[in-house]
Write an enzyme that holds these catalytic residues in place. Structure first.
Site, short mmCIF file in Angstrom:
data_model
loop_
_atom_site.label_atom_id
_atom_site.label_comp_id
_atom_site.label_asym_id
_atom_site.label_seq_id
_atom_site.Cartn_x
_atom_site.Cartn_y
_atom_site.Cartn_z
N ASN A 74 9.77 -3.48 -1.69
CA ASN A 74 9.26 -2.11 -1.73
C ASN A 74 10.05 -1.08 -0.94
O ASN A 74 9.46 -0.25 -0.24
CB ASN A 74 7.80 -2.09 -1.27
CG ASN A 74 6.92 -2.74 -2.31
OD1 ASN A 74 7.19 -2.60 -3.51
ND2 ASN A 74 5.91 -3.46 -1.87
N ASN A 76 8.14 -0.78 -6.03
CA ASN A 76 6.92 -0.58 -6.75
C ASN A 76 6.93 0.85 -7.31
O ASN A 76 7.18 1.78 -6.55
CB ASN A 76 5.76 -0.74 -5.76
CG ASN A 76 4.53 -1.18 -6.47
OD1 ASN A 76 4.29 -0.71 -7.59
ND2 ASN A 76 3.77 -2.04 -5.86
N SER A 127 4.80 2.92 -7.70
CA SER A 127 3.96 3.87 -6.96
C SER A 127 4.77 4.61 -5.89
O SER A 127 4.50 5.77 -5.59
CB SER A 127 2.74 3.17 -6.35
OG SER A 127 3.17 2.25 -5.39
N SER A 173 0.95 -10.65 -4.55
CA SER A 173 1.67 -9.62 -3.80
C SER A 173 3.17 -9.79 -4.05
O SER A 173 3.63 -10.87 -4.43
CB SER A 173 1.37 -9.75 -2.31
OG SER A 173 2.14 -10.80 -1.75
N GLY A 187 5.42 -10.04 -1.94
CA GLY A 187 5.97 -11.03 -1.03
C GLY A 187 5.87 -12.45 -1.57
O GLY A 187 6.84 -13.22 -1.48
N HIS A 216 -5.06 -7.47 -4.05
CA HIS A 216 -4.33 -8.54 -3.37
C HIS A 216 -5.24 -9.35 -2.46
O HIS A 216 -6.18 -8.83 -1.90
CB HIS A 216 -3.21 -7.94 -2.50
CG HIS A 216 -2.13 -7.28 -3.30
ND1 HIS A 216 -1.65 -7.81 -4.46
CD2 HIS A 216 -1.42 -6.15 -3.08
CE1 HIS A 216 -0.70 -7.04 -4.94
NE2 HIS A 216 -0.54 -6.01 -4.12
#
Ligand code: CDP
Length: 315
Positions: free
Chosen positions: A132, A154, A156, A240, A242, A289
């Site tokens: 991100n 992302n 967003s 997520s 990650g 998440h």
């Protein structure tokens, strides 16, 4: 009548509760760690049988020809048939040439990384994955490093920080300088609204001749990976970033080291309060998440010798 005194409502847990919780987590964690090759190979082979990450994690011109149907992994009913224009934005060649890396660092964005002095250790990995578009300069370098081979974005962030790339786009391109010529991995086909902004990111990088190489997640891979983790007992609406990158690293790298994964409010050793990210305190969307549940799976893999989770400082 005198008012009854009660403790003011607080949204943050007090460290009394946290010590117990953290000690419970740490019971399963040991700083002393040795890779268990058999366990590692077994987990990798389970992953690659179900997900084929090396070949299929990203969209390339080789694995997604014109006419293919992409099924969005976040919106099951949405599909997109690949036309020549979209195809021209797909990665040419193979992003992960047919070899495995010796060591990969997957850097989560947890506040645990702040003041960790882990920068050098992270940068010593052969392949460094970040999530991100995290900031790397302005004093963070010492704690998180600078080397980046792959960074996710992302959409967003593109919406919030760069006006959805509808206006001037130079700021976006300049903000990517710190990632050198790394791969920029975008979930362009997870939700319908991700597609136009991801394509705009691609066109912007091409127009400005940025060295960063945009590439799209393959929604089929993300779908299979979600099924894989469900079969491991993980219940969550969305994985997520990650855990997605950790899973991919387990297929691509012989040694996987995790940093910045700690989805709790207090530091495991100093018990000091932590911000959610090492650079801000923006909260995770718990509606989608389940990071503490994901974390317990990562902790299990650490104790099985499959991957190494760094929690302490690197001084
Ligand atoms: O995109 P997402 O909200 O999943 O992630 P992020 O907040 O940008 O952080 C990147 C990754 O670091 C997450 O996906 C988590 O796996 C991990 N993380 C963590 O383990 N603990 C935190 N406090 C924050 C992030």
């Amino acid at each position: 009548l005198p008012q009854k005194k009660t403790a003011p409502p607080t949204s943050k847990p007090s460290c009394k509760d946290c010590r117990e919780k953290i000690n419970k987590v740490l019971e399963q964690y040991s700083e002393v760690w040795k890779k268990q090759d058999e366990r590692f190979q077994k987990f990798r082979s389970q992953l690659s049988t179900k997900c084929h990450g090396v070949e299929k994690a990203t969209i390339t011109q080789a694995n997604t020809p014109v006419g293919s149907k992409l099924v969005y992994d976040g919106e099951k009913k949405r599909t997109l048939q690949v036309n020549p224009e979209i195809f021209s934005t797909f990665f040419k060649g193979h992003p992960f040439p047919n070899k495995t890396w010796h060591t990969c660092a997957v850097v989560g964005n947890g506040g645990i990384l702040a003041n960790s002095s882990c920068g050098k250790m992270i940068d010593s990995a052969e392949f460094v994955i970040r999530c991100n578009l995290p900031p790397l300069s302005n004093g963070y370098e010492k704690h998180v490093g600078i080397k980046t081979d792959l960074v996710t974005a992302n959409p967003s962030i593109l919406l919030e920080k760069f006006g959805a790339l509808m206006g001037r786009r130079r700021k976006f391109v300049e903000s990517l300088h710190s990632y050198g010529n790394s791969l920029l991995l975008l979930p362009a086909f997870s939700y319908g609204h991700n597609t136009p902004v991801s394509l705009r990111a691609f066109y912007t990088l091409e127009d400005f001749e940025s060295p960063v190489q945009p590439i799209f997640f393959n929604p089929g891979y993300l779908h299979n990976l979600a099924l894989f983790w469900r079969s491991q007992g993980l219940r969550t609406i969305r994985l997520s970033t990650g855990i997605i990158m950790t899973s991919l690293a387990l297929e691509l790298c012989d040694n996987v080291q995790l940093y910045g994964f700690w989805p709790f409010d207090f530091h495991p050793y100093s018990f000091q309060t932590l911000t959610n990210h090492y650079y801000d305190d923006r909260k995770t969307k718990t509606k989608f998440h389940a990071m503490p549940d994901e974390f317990s799976h990562l902790l299990r893999l650490h104790s099985q010798g499959v991957l190494k989770l760094h929690l302490g400082d690197c001084k």
